[in-house]
Design a protein around this motif. Structure first.
Motif, PDB file in Angstrom:
ATOM      1  N   GLN A 283     -10.726  -7.129  -2.258  1.00 33.55           N
ATOM      2  CA  GLN A 283     -11.155  -5.804  -1.845  1.00 33.55           C
ATOM      3  C   GLN A 283     -10.555  -5.411  -0.508  1.00 33.55           C
ATOM      4  O   GLN A 283     -10.374  -6.235   0.395  1.00 33.55           O
ATOM      5  N   LEU A 284     -10.279  -4.143  -0.389  1.00 35.96           N
ATOM      6  CA  LEU A 284      -9.809  -3.601   0.865  1.00 35.96           C
ATOM      7  C   LEU A 284     -11.038  -3.282   1.714  1.00 35.96           C
ATOM      8  O   LEU A 284     -11.652  -2.246   1.553  1.00 35.96           O
ATOM      9  N   THR A 285     -11.413  -4.203   2.591  1.00 34.37           N
ATOM     10  CA  THR A 285     -12.640  -3.984   3.364  1.00 34.37           C
ATOM     11  C   THR A 285     -12.337  -3.472   4.762  1.00 34.37           C
ATOM     12  O   THR A 285     -13.223  -3.300   5.567  1.00 34.37           O
ATOM     13  N   TYR A 286     -11.050  -3.257   5.043  1.00 40.56           N
ATOM     14  CA  TYR A 286     -10.681  -2.762   6.369  1.00 40.56           C
ATOM     15  C   TYR A 286     -11.505  -1.557   6.788  1.00 40.56           C
ATOM     16  O   TYR A 286     -11.993  -1.456   7.898  1.00 40.56           O
ATOM     17  N   GLY A 287     -11.596  -0.612   5.859  1.00 43.88           N
ATOM     18  CA  GLY A 287     -12.235   0.658   6.166  1.00 43.88           C
ATOM     19  C   GLY A 287     -13.633   0.491   6.726  1.00 43.88           C
ATOM     20  O   GLY A 287     -13.969   1.054   7.755  1.00 43.88           O
ATOM     21  N   ALA A 288     -14.445  -0.331   6.065  1.00 46.24           N
ATOM     22  CA  ALA A 288     -15.841  -0.501   6.472  1.00 46.24           C
ATOM     23  C   ALA A 288     -15.935  -1.072   7.882  1.00 46.24           C
ATOM     24  O   ALA A 288     -16.680  -0.583   8.725  1.00 46.24           O
ATOM     25  N   LEU A 289     -15.153  -2.106   8.160  1.00 44.86           N
ATOM     26  CA  LEU A 289     -15.176  -2.710   9.483  1.00 44.86           C
ATOM     27  C   LEU A 289     -14.754  -1.705  10.551  1.00 44.86           C
ATOM     28  O   LEU A 289     -15.295  -1.669  11.647  1.00 44.86           O
ATOM     29  N   LEU A 290     -13.763  -0.899  10.190  1.00 46.52           N
ATOM     30  CA  LEU A 290     -13.224   0.074  11.124  1.00 46.52           C
ATOM     31  C   LEU A 290     -14.310   1.029  11.608  1.00 46.52           C
ATOM     32  O   LEU A 290     -14.385   1.346  12.798  1.00 46.52           O
ATOM     33  N   GLY A 291     -15.162   1.479  10.665  1.00 50.61           N
ATOM     34  CA  GLY A 291     -16.225   2.397  11.037  1.00 50.61           C
ATOM     35  C   GLY A 291     -17.161   1.777  12.066  1.00 50.61           C
ATOM     36  O   GLY A 291     -17.507   2.402  13.066  1.00 50.61           O
ATOM     37  N   GLY A 292     -17.549   0.530  11.841  1.00 56.06           N
ATOM     38  CA  GLY A 292     -18.444  -0.161  12.770  1.00 56.06           C
ATOM     39  C   GLY A 292     -17.808  -0.323  14.140  1.00 56.06           C
ATOM     40  O   GLY A 292     -18.452  -0.097  15.170  1.00 56.06           O
ATOM     41  N   ARG A 293     -16.545  -0.676  14.145  1.00 50.67           N
ATOM     42  CA  ARG A 293     -15.883  -0.881  15.428  1.00 50.67           C
ATOM     43  C   ARG A 293     -15.708   0.414  16.192  1.00 50.67           C
ATOM     44  O   ARG A 293     -15.852   0.453  17.402  1.00 50.67           O
ATOM     45  N   GLU A 364     -11.600   9.091  10.054  1.00 48.69           N
ATOM     46  CA  GLU A 364     -11.926  10.040   8.990  1.00 48.69           C
ATOM     47  C   GLU A 364     -10.676  10.440   8.201  1.00 48.69           C
ATOM     48  O   GLU A 364     -10.702  10.513   6.972  1.00 48.69           O
ATOM     49  N   ASP A 365      -9.584  10.690   8.923  1.00 41.76           N
ATOM     50  CA  ASP A 365      -8.322  11.021   8.248  1.00 41.76           C
ATOM     51  C   ASP A 365      -7.910   9.907   7.295  1.00 41.76           C
ATOM     52  O   ASP A 365      -7.498  10.154   6.158  1.00 41.76           O
ATOM     53  N   MET A 366      -8.040   8.694   7.793  1.00 42.82           N
ATOM     54  CA  MET A 366      -7.597   7.558   6.994  1.00 42.82           C
ATOM     55  C   MET A 366      -8.452   7.375   5.756  1.00 42.82           C
ATOM     56  O   MET A 366      -7.940   7.086   4.675  1.00 42.82           O
ATOM     57  N   THR A 367      -9.760   7.572   5.943  1.00 42.01           N
ATOM     58  CA  THR A 367     -10.658   7.466   4.803  1.00 42.01           C
ATOM     59  C   THR A 367     -10.278   8.502   3.743  1.00 42.01           C
ATOM     60  O   THR A 367     -10.204   8.191   2.549  1.00 42.01           O
ATOM     61  N   GLN A 368     -10.015   9.716   4.199  1.00 42.39           N
ATOM     62  CA  GLN A 368      -9.598  10.770   3.262  1.00 42.39           C
ATOM     63  C   GLN A 368      -8.288  10.415   2.578  1.00 42.39           C
ATOM     64  O   GLN A 368      -8.158  10.551   1.361  1.00 42.39           O
ATOM     65  N   ALA A 369      -7.322   9.962   3.377  1.00 40.20           N
ATOM     66  CA  ALA A 369      -6.018   9.611   2.827  1.00 40.20           C
ATOM     67  C   ALA A 369      -6.160   8.514   1.776  1.00 40.20           C
ATOM     68  O   ALA A 369      -5.549   8.564   0.707  1.00 40.20           O
ATOM     69  N   LEU A 370      -7.000   7.548   2.069  1.00 39.82           N
ATOM     70  CA  LEU A 370      -7.208   6.443   1.131  1.00 39.82           C
ATOM     71  C   LEU A 370      -7.841   6.941  -0.161  1.00 39.82           C
ATOM     72  O   LEU A 370      -7.471   6.526  -1.250  1.00 39.82           O
ATOM     73  N   GLU A 371      -8.826   7.855   0.004  1.00 39.15           N
ATOM     74  CA  GLU A 371      -9.513   8.357  -1.185  1.00 39.15           C
ATOM     75  C   GLU A 371      -8.575   9.178  -2.064  1.00 39.15           C
ATOM     76  O   GLU A 371      -8.666   9.132  -3.286  1.00 39.15           O
ATOM     77  N   ALA A 372      -7.677   9.926  -1.391  1.00 36.97           N
ATOM     78  CA  ALA A 372      -6.771  10.795  -2.137  1.00 36.97           C
ATOM     79  C   ALA A 372      -5.555  10.050  -2.674  1.00 36.97           C
ATOM     80  O   ALA A 372      -4.778  10.587  -3.453  1.00 36.97           O
ATOM     81  N   MET A 373      -5.414   8.809  -2.254  1.00 34.38           N
ATOM     82  CA  MET A 373      -4.182   8.075  -2.525  1.00 34.38           C
ATOM     83  C   MET A 373      -4.021   7.719  -4.004  1.00 34.38           C
ATOM     84  O   MET A 373      -4.943   7.254  -4.655  1.00 34.38           O
ATOM     85  N   PRO A 378       4.392   8.054  -2.623  1.00 33.29           N
ATOM     86  CA  PRO A 378       5.538   7.483  -1.905  1.00 33.29           C
ATOM     87  C   PRO A 378       5.159   7.027  -0.494  1.00 33.29           C
ATOM     88  O   PRO A 378       5.840   6.171   0.090  1.00 33.29           O
ATOM     89  N   ASN A 379       4.090   7.595   0.072  1.00 30.38           N
ATOM     90  CA  ASN A 379       3.679   7.204   1.426  1.00 30.38           C
ATOM     91  C   ASN A 379       2.687   6.039   1.427  1.00 30.38           C
ATOM     92  O   ASN A 379       2.143   5.686   2.466  1.00 30.38           O
ATOM     93  N   LEU A 380       2.446   5.483   0.255  1.00 34.26           N
ATOM     94  CA  LEU A 380       1.424   4.444   0.132  1.00 34.26           C
ATOM     95  C   LEU A 380       1.565   3.352   1.193  1.00 34.26           C
ATOM     96  O   LEU A 380       0.615   3.021   1.897  1.00 34.26           O
ATOM     97  N   ASN A 381       2.770   2.823   1.305  1.00 35.25           N
ATOM     98  CA  ASN A 381       2.955   1.721   2.242  1.00 35.25           C
ATOM     99  C   ASN A 381       2.741   2.142   3.689  1.00 35.25           C
ATOM    100  O   ASN A 381       2.171   1.391   4.481  1.00 35.25           O
ATOM    101  N   ASP A 382       3.203   3.345   4.013  1.00 39.90           N
ATOM    102  CA  ASP A 382       2.987   3.848   5.378  1.00 39.90           C
ATOM    103  C   ASP A 382       1.499   3.924   5.699  1.00 39.90           C
ATOM    104  O   ASP A 382       1.047   3.511   6.766  1.00 39.90           O
ATOM    105  N   ILE A 383       0.745   4.490   4.736  1.00 35.89           N
ATOM    106  CA  ILE A 383      -0.696   4.640   4.965  1.00 35.89           C
ATOM    107  C   ILE A 383      -1.351   3.269   5.113  1.00 35.89           C
ATOM    108  O   ILE A 383      -2.163   3.050   6.013  1.00 35.89           O
TER     109      ILE A 383
END
Lengths: 698, 698
Positions: A283-293, A364-373, A378-383
């Motif tokens: 699982q990609l758990t980065y997002g959750a930790l990021l919010g807490g930090r 927030e931007d990243m969460t949106q980008a991930l959800e829309a991904m 083509p930008n997958l790796n960049d994101i």
């Protein structure tokens, strides 16, 4: 007795400090809060809790642990209403405010909604989630949850947890068990006396085979009688350094059975036959930790601002030592050394505040980008790169921001002299409450090393010509390494300085790592052996990162009086930190010795400049007297009067002396004969002779 | 339930750490304690208090402020016996030990014997002293004293105190009076509920003329009934950060009359007619302050050793993360970063300990020299110079040693992760108790500046060719300024490094001062403006001074296994501090960039070396389990068992839940209809959809 006050009074002094501020405090405050809406909401929340009896703060220093805990529970009812009726954004701002007013309650609440509900949301299948919501997880009407991860002998190493969950095929149940003392669930917030259920992390065992740590919702107490469920043994962890309003407990399970459906199965599933299906991808758990930090970075800024509001206001009204013929003593904030003690910390708190705001937007931007991904994006790796980089940087930010805040609180305490040691100054509680931030959610040192590990990796990628994510993009430009100061000490020069030095310390760590690898060490061992250099890399990168985010935020502001002051503040932050870490700037030749002397001069001058607006600046932090909860930091400057009346109110004299008759009277009325010639024993005869002789000599 | 222990157990691990130490622990311990006699006495005191019920420590985390205070008084009786029957030297060692076991009681006792009795001894005439001794000052049988100096609005500036003592010629009395709120006596230890008399510092006023601050013994309470004397108003200061066993209070005097003879008149006399006779010379009070500061240096070392004993033993038995195929997790003390966290602090605590021992000897020698001194002594000026220099250095030592210890305690707490946050780890109390050392007896920053002022003066004297006292003699040799490392990083090279850098930072401060003077600033203003550079000068000089004293002590030891280890420790201390302050070593060119890299490598290697003997080394600190009072630092390594049983013993479950019925039951039994569609409000509907979609994608 009439108490004539010296002139000007402390209140008059503070009023003078506020006369004709060179910027608009309201506008400054809006800038610091990200938007007018956030500021207005914060003011609303502050007014609400100031009037709510459960959120009374002035008496908390004299409450016992048990009283604090009971009061914590009193707050739940009103909050359950808000959590179920406010938008997530509004409620997050509310909790941000509660976090600095009342860290104990914030934590207890966070255990139920952030951790327990969070575990369900990230680990439960949709059906499981509906089930638990139907049971009352949101309104606490049926389930009050806690989060049983940490064990007595295991904290950081979650994979090493020793509680077992063994599948019993015959009954379609898991058997939760604590095999030995070290596997006792420990520190579990809410377990001691308020939780009904726990999200229990345990080793899944099927047919003798281990399948790793999974989560099992386990009932702890009967919801009607609140008696413990069979096989569940719970104890109270007792007194802590701070946050005593949370009822932390320990839990031991002795062959406790839970239905198979109580294992959270969004990722790993166990079938009726005991077949385990692992998820296709880790699982990609980065997002959750990021919010807490992100929220801990913001909390660091806010808690530091709270302490600084007290220390700066007190320093403006406290007077000590008259200079020359001046009868009026000097405000201690006018001493250059006192400015040195506080102004850089003010700059740091503001810098971290702006960093938190920008992190929030990035998150927030990243969460949106991930959800829309889409997988085909083509930008997958960049994101994903950006996410990984921000995740690593956030580990460093959590560490260095919480350390900076803890340090700020104690420096503020010390800057108030003896009065900072009084519980009513509120510094002792602020320190004690905040201190846990440096060890929970990842010990700061360990997190710093994680950040350092990622920087070492980024270095390697840059060497291979890979274009890096924005946070570490300076590693792509090899001229950064040998940059020199243009002697301007401008914001851009300072930014160049941090990039240059961060480049060099990361390079050093990476080269040590490679050298160790080449000498035949394993990757793990090589990483451990270069940990001091990794730590330094993380520290320098993180400070430079905070500076950059702050500088960018300020440079994006319109050119006005507020942004002018904030540029001065940004300069102070950047240069003061250069002074603190000056060794690296000299070592890598960005500055020479004379330029470093200039940095010191500039910091002196900037401290004096910021001191000129210190009171309006801390006013822009917009923290009410109720939140600050310290008479030393009273908005109106009535420091001594407020302090005295709080001390009096908190300590009524007892009607009868509690131990005079038992302990003091016998001492006072003891006969001299009880003692052997005390004069001789103490050497006092000699002492007396000596004094006499001294007198004769006069 | 049986609790099988993992193998090796924590106890076995610690035993392995103790097998075959490369030095004799007893001999090491004797070296650290100055003599075998001191060590034996300490062991005797430790055994005594471990058995004395009033000195029970394991339950103090859960006692209320009032219970702590009552227990403080219980200890007085036994101590009065010792203070009147033991030699001063023995009793001082006893109090040194009490100081780390029980800082609250140490302080309350010190108020009566160190401060109140000390004020009498230094300020009373022989007759006055006899009078008060006859009244029971020594045995507390008649007088329990306290020390009323600090006021609400005045701490550091004693000359600015505002309580007045006005001579009333008609009645031959002084009238003690608190003119306004800010002049309220504040923080007065013992005043709240246990003192009968106070040494009151007040402005002497005769016929409207002020004669400065003098001391007046003033009765506070009736010794039979313990009711307050007329005109005396006393209140309780209440909760503090730590040391809650002391009953600090405030005192307001409303025209309280004391006989003229109650003014201490050894120095200034007031005659029956109100004629004031000032002493011929301002009193030499250096000596008295020096004693207090020496004891604070020693206390810093001892308190740091206490925290380190816990942290190091815990790090040896705590295991986290298995590397490679190793099933047994790694002792956290084996991680290089953990060695970096603790080993330099161990070295520092030992360095400060040896510094304290040597200071004590210097202090005793100086006291003897002063006592034997004749006005015609040809060495008079040398002795006075040395005294002045040691006095100034001791100001810096007090500041930087207490800061170092406070920092050590919190770093030790953090190094134990979450468990350091438990009250029962004892770190929270250690920190809270110790924290006051940084602000009392002179705020650390102010004291550092005093030390810096003296260094600026020494610089000027050296320029004029004056031979300086030993502590600053390096300023006499101008080649020190441009010295370079011989790259050996030997003890002598390190000493040269500190001398070189101290020389340069003092020079910088002095030159700034002179420049400011030349630009027309007054001396006071010039001193204030160069305060940052003065502060740095004091810091670097002080660290170099500690290193020198430690190095000298070690080099004077016979060549044996113990001194060999201590040389390693001294090297670690010196080089680690060079790393910490590396900017100055680079700036002044003592080391170049490559040499600084070598310093870092060396510190890594020395940390690993000291880690090899870490357990025997902390064993040599000779602190009993009772004194340490932390299950995490148990001598036998039974960390988890001891921790668990202490937590259990301290937190028996209540027979009835204190607030289930009132607060939890109504929450649990609330009907869903009370709430507005929580799913929508929380955005959970969306959340569920999202999860479902995600599932479909798998």
């Amino acid at each position: 007795m009439a108490f004539p006050r010296p002139k000007p009074t402390t209140m008059e002094t503070l009023a003078m400090e506020r006369a004709n501020p060179p910027f608009n405090i309201r506008k400054m405050s809006i800038a610091m809060h990200g938007s007018e809406k956030s500021l207005i909401l914060k003011e609303k929340f502050m007014a609400e809790i100031a009037r709510h009896p459960a959120f009374k703060l002035s008496d908390i220093h004299d409450l016992s642990k048990d009283e604090l805990r009971e009061r914590t529970m009193e707050k739940f009812a009103s909050m359950v209403y808000f959590v179920t009726n406010e938008s997530i954004e509004t409620f997050q701002l509310r909790m941000q405010l509660i976090g600095i007013a009342d860290p104990s309650f914030w934590t207890r609440f966070g255990v139920a909604y952030g951790l327990f509900l969070g575990a369900l949301r990230s680990g439960a299948t949709p059906n499981q989630l509906s089930y638990w919501i139907d049971r009352g997880v949101l309104g606490l009407n049926g389930v009050i949850g806690c989060f049983a991860m940490t064990e007595l002998a295991h904290g950081s190493n979650v994979a090493g947890l020793e509680t077992t969950a063994t599948f019993d095929r015959s009954s379609d149940e898991f058997i939760i068990h604590t095999p030995h003392l070290g596997a006792t669930k420990w520190w579990i917030g809410g377990a001691a006396s308020t939780a009904t259920h726990a999200a229990v992390f345990a080793q899944l065992i099927i047919d003798g085979k281990r399948h790793g740590v999974k989560t099992f919702v386990t009932q702890l107490r009967d919801t009607k009688t609140f008696t413990l469920m069979p096989g569940v043994n719970i104890g109270d962890i007792g007194k802590k350094m701070g946050r005593d309003g949370i009822d932390n407990g320990y839990i031991q399970f002795t062959y406790v059975r839970v239905p198979r459906a109580h294992m959270l199965m969004k990722h790993t599933q166990v079938s009726r036959d005991g077949v385990v299906t692992e998820p296709p991808l880790a699982q990609l758990t980065y997002g959750a930790l990021l919010g807490g930090r992100t929220s801990m970075v913001t909390d660091s800024s806010n808690s530091a601002k709270k302490a600084l509001t007290v220390a700066v206001r007190y320093a403006a009204v406290r007077r000590q030592f008259a200079t020359g013929k001046n009868q009026l003593e000097t405000q201690i904030l006018d001493y250059p050394i006192h400015q040195r003690r506080l102004m850089p910390l003010v700059a740091q708190a503001i810098a971290i505040g702006f960093t938190g705001l920008r992190l929030q937007v990035m998150y927030e931007d990243m969460t949106q980008a991930l959800e829309a991904m889409e997988p085909s994006d083509p930008n997958l790796n960049d994101i994903l790169d950006k996410l990984k980089e921000t995740h690593a940087t956030s580990a460093g930010l959590k560490a260095f921001c919480t350390w900076a805040c803890l340090d700020t609180i104690d420096k503020c305490r010390q800057s108030c002299g003896g009065h900072g040691y009084s519980a009513y100054s509120n510094f002792p509680l602020m320190y004690a409450d905040f201190a846990v931030q440096c060890t929970w959610e990842g010990d700061n040192t360990i997190l710093s090393l994680q950040a350092g590990r990622s920087l070492v990796g980024a270095w390697g990628a840059a060497l291979k010509g890979k274009k890096l994510a924005p946070g570490v993009a300076y590693l792509n430009d090899s001229s950064t390494r040998t940059a020199k100061s243009d002697s301007s000490l401008s914001l851009d020069d300072i930014q160049k300085a941090w990039n240059c030095v961060a480049f060099n310390v990361i390079k050093k760590a990476a080269e040590e790592y490679v050298k160790l690898l080449k000498s035949g060490k394993s990757k793990d061992e090589a990483m451990e052996r270069c940990s001091q250099s990794r730590f330094i890399a993380a520290k320098i990168h993180t400070i430079g990162y905070i500076f950059r985010l702050f500088k960018e935020a300020v440079q994006e502001m319109p050119d006005n009086e507020e942004s002018k002051i904030l540029k001065t503040v940004a300069k102070l932050y950047g240069l003061w930190q250069i002074e603190e870490q000056q060794g690296y700037f000299l070592k890598y030749g960005f500055y020479n010795a004379e330029q470093i002397d200039k940095v010191q001069e500039q910091v002196d001058a900037l401290c004096a400049e910021v001191r000129g607006v210190a009171i309006p600046l801390v006013d822009s932090f917009a923290l009410s007297d109720h939140i600050i909860n310290s008479p030393l930091g009273k908005w109106d400057g009535s420091v001594y009067e407020s302090y005295f009346s709080q001390v009096q109110a908190a300590n009524p004299l007892p009607k009868e002396h509690p131990y005079f008759t038992r302990l003091i009277k016998p001492l006072l009325e003891r006969q001299n004969e009880d003692m052997e010639d005390p004069g001789t024993a103490m050497g006092l005869e000699d002492e007396l002779k000596e004094i006499e002789e001294e007198r004769k000599g006069e």
